[in-house]
Design a protein around this motif. Structure first.
Motif, PDB file in Angstrom:
ATOM      1  N   UNK A 134       0.852  -1.187   0.000  1.00  0.00           N
ATOM      2  CA  UNK A 134       0.000   0.000   0.000  1.00  0.00           C
ATOM      3  C   UNK A 134       0.887   1.235   0.000  1.00  0.00           C
ATOM      4  N   UNK A 135       0.468   2.223  -0.805  1.00  0.00           N
ATOM      5  CA  UNK A 135       1.300   3.413  -0.980  1.00  0.00           C
ATOM      6  C   UNK A 135       0.420   4.654  -1.048  1.00  0.00           C
ATOM      7  N   UNK A 136       0.843   5.704  -0.380  1.00  0.00           N
ATOM      8  CA  UNK A 136       0.109   6.970  -0.315  1.00  0.00           C
ATOM      9  C   UNK A 136      -1.307   6.689   0.188  1.00  0.00           C
ATOM     10  N   UNK A 137      -1.435   6.583   1.492  1.00  0.00           N
ATOM     11  CA  UNK A 137      -2.691   6.129   2.089  1.00  0.00           C
ATOM     12  C   UNK A 137      -3.866   7.048   1.788  1.00  0.00           C
ATOM     13  N   UNK A 138      -3.605   8.330   1.563  1.00  0.00           N
ATOM     14  CA  UNK A 138      -4.700   9.241   1.243  1.00  0.00           C
ATOM     15  C   UNK A 138      -5.229   9.002  -0.167  1.00  0.00           C
ATOM     16  N   UNK A 139      -4.358   8.587  -1.082  1.00  0.00           N
ATOM     17  CA  UNK A 139      -4.783   8.293  -2.451  1.00  0.00           C
ATOM     18  C   UNK A 139      -5.295   6.868  -2.580  1.00  0.00           C
ATOM     19  N   UNK A 140      -4.745   5.966  -1.778  1.00  0.00           N
ATOM     20  CA  UNK A 140      -5.234   4.586  -1.790  1.00  0.00           C
ATOM     21  C   UNK A 140      -4.652   3.701  -2.884  1.00  0.00           C
ATOM     22  N   UNK A 141      -3.395   3.951  -3.280  1.00  0.00           N
ATOM     23  CA  UNK A 141      -2.768   3.029  -4.228  1.00  0.00           C
ATOM     24  C   UNK A 141      -2.490   1.695  -3.535  1.00  0.00           C
ATOM     25  N   UNK A 142      -2.905   0.606  -4.159  1.00  0.00           N
ATOM     26  CA  UNK A 142      -2.620  -0.727  -3.635  1.00  0.00           C
ATOM     27  C   UNK A 142      -2.075  -1.603  -4.757  1.00  0.00           C
ATOM     28  N   UNK A 143      -0.996  -2.299  -4.449  1.00  0.00           N
ATOM     29  CA  UNK A 143      -0.354  -3.174  -5.417  1.00  0.00           C
ATOM     30  C   UNK A 143      -0.451  -4.604  -4.900  1.00  0.00           C
ATOM     31  N   UNK A 144      -0.953  -5.491  -5.741  1.00  0.00           N
ATOM     32  CA  UNK A 144      -1.047  -6.910  -5.393  1.00  0.00           C
ATOM     33  C   UNK A 144       0.142  -7.648  -5.993  1.00  0.00           C
ATOM     34  N   UNK A 145       0.845  -8.389  -5.163  1.00  0.00           N
ATOM     35  CA  UNK A 145       2.006  -9.155  -5.609  1.00  0.00           C
ATOM     36  C   UNK A 145       1.733 -10.641  -5.438  1.00  0.00           C
ATOM     37  N   UNK A 146       2.102 -11.423  -6.443  1.00  0.00           N
ATOM     38  CA  UNK A 146       1.930 -12.878  -6.365  1.00  0.00           C
ATOM     39  C   UNK A 146       3.243 -13.553  -6.732  1.00  0.00           C
ATOM     40  N   UNK A 147       3.628 -14.529  -5.930  1.00  0.00           N
ATOM     41  CA  UNK A 147       4.832 -15.310  -6.212  1.00  0.00           C
ATOM     42  C   UNK A 147       4.478 -16.330  -7.293  1.00  0.00           C
ATOM     43  N   UNK A 148       4.937 -16.093  -8.511  1.00  0.00           N
ATOM     44  CA  UNK A 148       4.616 -16.994  -9.613  1.00  0.00           C
ATOM     45  C   UNK A 148       5.546 -18.198  -9.652  1.00  0.00           C
ATOM     46  N   UNK A 149       6.803 -17.957  -9.293  1.00  0.00           N
ATOM     47  CA  UNK A 149       7.779 -19.036  -9.395  1.00  0.00           C
ATOM     48  C   UNK A 149       8.950 -18.769  -8.462  1.00  0.00           C
ATOM     49  N   UNK A 150       9.487 -19.837  -7.911  1.00  0.00           N
ATOM     50  CA  UNK A 150      10.710 -19.762  -7.117  1.00  0.00           C
ATOM     51  C   UNK A 150      11.713 -20.697  -7.779  1.00  0.00           C
ATOM     52  N   UNK A 151      12.854 -20.160  -8.210  1.00  0.00           N
ATOM     53  CA  UNK A 151      13.807 -20.950  -8.991  1.00  0.00           C
ATOM     54  C   UNK A 151      15.227 -20.539  -8.656  1.00  0.00           C
ATOM     55  N   UNK A 152      16.169 -21.227  -9.256  1.00  0.00           N
ATOM     56  CA  UNK A 152      17.577 -20.901  -9.070  1.00  0.00           C
ATOM     57  C   UNK A 152      17.953 -19.728  -9.970  1.00  0.00           C
ATOM     58  N   UNK A 153      18.832 -18.897  -9.478  1.00  0.00           N
ATOM     59  CA  UNK A 153      19.320 -17.776 -10.277  1.00  0.00           C
ATOM     60  C   UNK A 153      20.107 -18.292 -11.475  1.00  0.00           C
ATOM     61  N   UNK A 154      19.996 -17.586 -12.595  1.00  0.00           N
ATOM     62  CA  UNK A 154      20.735 -17.953 -13.802  1.00  0.00           C
ATOM     63  C   UNK A 154      22.129 -17.339 -13.756  1.00  0.00           C
ATOM     64  N   UNK A 155      23.164 -18.126 -14.002  1.00  0.00           N
ATOM     65  CA  UNK A 155      24.541 -17.598 -13.959  1.00  0.00           C
ATOM     66  C   UNK A 155      24.716 -16.408 -14.897  1.00  0.00           C
ATOM     67  N   UNK A 156      25.344 -15.369 -14.393  1.00  0.00           N
ATOM     68  CA  UNK A 156      25.638 -14.198 -15.204  1.00  0.00           C
ATOM     69  C   UNK A 156      24.478 -13.246 -15.389  1.00  0.00           C
ATOM     70  N   UNK A 157      23.337 -13.546 -14.812  1.00  0.00           N
ATOM     71  CA  UNK A 157      22.160 -12.685 -14.980  1.00  0.00           C
ATOM     72  C   UNK A 157      22.069 -11.710 -13.810  1.00  0.00           C
ATOM     73  N   UNK A 158      21.771 -10.462 -14.111  1.00  0.00           N
ATOM     74  CA  UNK A 158      21.683  -9.427 -13.086  1.00  0.00           C
ATOM     75  C   UNK A 158      20.265  -9.364 -12.525  1.00  0.00           C
ATOM     76  N   UNK A 159      20.188  -9.177 -11.223  1.00  0.00           N
ATOM     77  CA  UNK A 159      18.913  -9.024 -10.536  1.00  0.00           C
ATOM     78  C   UNK A 159      18.967  -7.788  -9.650  1.00  0.00           C
ATOM     79  N   UNK A 160      17.799  -7.121  -9.470  1.00  0.00           N
ATOM     80  CA  UNK A 160      16.455  -7.436  -9.967  1.00  0.00           C
ATOM     81  C   UNK A 160      16.337  -7.144 -11.447  1.00  0.00           C
TER      82      UNK A 160
END
Length: 224
Positions: A99-125
């Motif tokens: 939840x962000x800016x409580x007076x405006x009421x922005x809400x973001x829904x997050x869902x974990x789609x997948x949990x996996x191993x990091x790919x070598x050489x790939x930058x995160x996030x």
């Protein structure tokens, strides 16, 4: 759920991040490492939607609230700068909210789609997909956003922007905006509308790379 116990390096969470209350959906898909703190996840959400972090926020994960405590403001049991995703026991398919800016009421829904191993050489996030640009945070929430983005309003803004460009092309090289009958605040108000349907994944990842490198920081929030 994928078995990540044998990952040679680190574990990565693939999250689908959706702004609630808006149709058509505004969403992004991001990959973050298990070592990401909740505070850094706040920065990532801010970055992918183009927000500035000027307002208070909180996550609600498994019924527990997480955020940054301020004197005279919200208080939290745990310091979000110390809580890592790996310690939250998240599973594939699990959902939580931001939840962000409580007076405006922005809400973001997050869902974990997948949990996996990091790919070598790939930058995160990293951002791997999405649709539509993030809404301007000063538009006072989903209802105001829906009102401002009605098709006739977007069309009108596009036509007016074309008129302003035509006026500037016809004006002299050193003429001021006011000199051609254009209020300085009008172009700034019109600019977000034509680009709201466009999602730029490359630009999003550029911001995330800067965030990971410490080249860009998002304020933790100072007011509601």
């Amino acid at each position: 759920m994928a078995d990540t116990s044998c990952c040679p390096s680190t574990t990565v969470y693939q999250l689908r991040v959706v702004i609630a209350g808006i149709s058509p959906l505004i969403w992004q898909r991001v990959e973050v490492t298990a070592s990401t703190t909740v505070a850094v996840l706040h920065n990532i959400v801010q970055a992918v939607f183009g927000w500035s972090g000027e307002h208070l926020h909180r996550f609600v994960i498994g019924g527990t609230e997480y955020g940054i405590s301020y004197v005279g403001g919200l208080g939290f049991r745990d310091d979000a700068r110390q809580v890592r995703l790996a310690g939250l026991g998240l599973r594939e398919g699990e959902r939580f909210t931001y939840e962000y800016d409580f007076s405006a009421g922005w809400r973001v829904d997050l869902r974990v789609e997948q949990i996996a191993c990091a790919q070598p050489g790939r930058a995160y996030p990293r951002c791997t997909g999405g649709r539509r640009a993030g809404p301007p945070e000063d538009w006072d929430g989903p209802w105001a956003f829906l009102e401002r983005t009605q098709p006739h309003r977007v069309f009108g803004a596009t036509v007016r922007a074309a008129e302003i460009i035509g006026q500037l092309l016809d004006a002299g090289e050193h003429d001021e905006l006011a000199g051609v009958g254009v209020d300085r605040e009008e172009p700034a108000a019109l600019m977000p509308l034509p680009g709201l349907e466009r999602f730029d994944r490359r630009a999003c990842n550029q911001v995330l790379r800067g965030l990971a490198a410490g080249g860009r920081t998002v304020a933790e929030g100072s007011r509601a």
